[in-house]
Write a protein that holds these residues in place. Structure first.
Motif, PDB file in Angstrom:
ATOM      1  N   GLU A  52      15.935 -11.245 -22.167  1.00  0.00           N
ATOM      2  CA  GLU A  52      16.822 -10.280 -22.423  1.00  0.00           C
ATOM      3  C   GLU A  52      17.560  -9.996 -21.085  1.00  0.00           C
TER       4      GLU A  52
ATOM      5  N   THR B 265      16.540  -5.851 -19.854  1.00  0.00           N
ATOM      6  CA  THR B 265      15.304  -5.654 -19.602  1.00  0.00           C
ATOM      7  C   THR B 265      14.509  -6.487 -19.169  1.00  0.00           C
TER       8      THR B 265
ATOM      9  N   ILE C 259      12.575 -13.269 -24.840  1.00  0.00           N
ATOM     10  CA  ILE C 259      13.040 -12.770 -26.272  1.00  0.00           C
ATOM     11  C   ILE C 259      12.664 -14.360 -26.971  1.00  0.00           C
TER      12      ILE C 259
ATOM     13  N   SER D 138       9.793  -4.508 -28.632  1.00  0.00           N
ATOM     14  CA  SER D 138      10.799  -3.254 -28.498  1.00  0.00           C
ATOM     15  C   SER D 138      12.310  -3.620 -28.571  1.00  0.00           C
ATOM     16  N   TYR D 139      12.619  -5.030 -28.449  1.00  0.00           N
ATOM     17  CA  TYR D 139      14.085  -5.306 -28.614  1.00  0.00           C
ATOM     18  C   TYR D 139      14.352  -5.674 -29.763  1.00  0.00           C
TER      19      TYR D 139
ATOM     20  N   VAL E  95      23.221 -10.777 -28.477  1.00  0.00           N
ATOM     21  CA  VAL E  95      22.253 -10.785 -27.643  1.00  0.00           C
ATOM     22  C   VAL E  95      22.727 -11.282 -26.312  1.00  0.00           C
TER      23      VAL E  95
END
Length: 162
Positions: free
Chosen positions: A75, A78, A82, A136-137, A145
Motif C-alpha cells: 500500500e 503505509t 497488501i 488494518s487496510y 487502492v
C-alpha cells in the motif's frame, strides 16, 4: 462542612488537586476502553486469505509489463503488504465517448493503453465490518487502492472480492 476555608475537601485534599485526579482517571478509563474493549480490537490479527481482483485502468505497456505474477504489492501510504499477484489479465483499454448529439457512444479503444486485471491474494481479517488487509487496510468492491511493487507505482479499483 465538606470544604474548609482553605478550599480543601474533608480538610485533606485541595479541590484543584481533586479535579486534576478526576481528569487523569477519566483519561485512563477512556483510553483503556478505546484500545482495550473496542469491537475492532482484533483487527490486528491477519490470518485469513483474502483474494481480490484489482483493475488498473488505461496504463501503457511498460506499466502493464512491470506487473508480474508473483510480485509482492504494498500500500502506497503505509508501505504495508497488501498481497501477491496470483493472476494477471490484460485487455485493450476502452472508454465511452460523448457524441456531438449529447449521447454516449459505444466503448472505443484507447490507442496504446491497456486495462490490467490483477488477482491478488493477501492476508487479513474478514469481519462484519469488511475486509482488512494486513489487519488494518480496509478494502471493498469499488474501493480505490494505491499500491506499488518493485517496478511500478499505480492506482487500481477493486472489482471483486472472492
Amino acid at each position: 462542612m465538606i470544604i474548609d476555608e482553605k478550599g480543601r475537601l474533608f480538610k485533606k485534599i485541595n479541590i484543584i488537586d481533586l479535579a486534576l485526579i478526576l481528569i487523569i482517571v477519566i483519561s485512563v478509563v477512556s483510553t483503556v476502553y478505546k484500545f482495550g474493549f473496542s469491537k475492532h480490537k482484533d483487527v490486528g490479527s491477519a490470518n485469513t486469505k483474502i483474494t481480490y481482483v484489482v483493475k488498473v485502468k488505461a496504463v501503457r505497456d511498460v506499466a502493464s509489463d512491470a506487473l508480474k505474477v508473483g510480485d509482492a504489492l504494498y500500500e502506497k501510504t503505509t508501505k504495508k503488504p497488501i498481497g501477491k499477484i496470483t493472476d494477471k489479465k490484460v485487455d485493450v483499454a476502452k472508454e465511452s465517448v460523448n457524441m456531438s448529439n449529447g449521447t454516449l457512444s459505444k466503448e472505443v479503444e484507447i490507442p496504446d493503453k491497456y486495462d490490467v486485471y490483477l488477482t491478488i491474494e493477501g492476508e487479513g481479517l474478514v469481519s462484519d465490518e469488511g475486509y482488512f488487509l494486513d489487519g488494518s487496510y480496509q478494502i471493498g468492491v469499488f474501493s480505490s487502492v494505491e499500491f506499488f511493487s518493485k517496478f511500478v507505482d499505480t492506482t487500481g479499483t477493486v472489482t471483486e472480492i472472492k
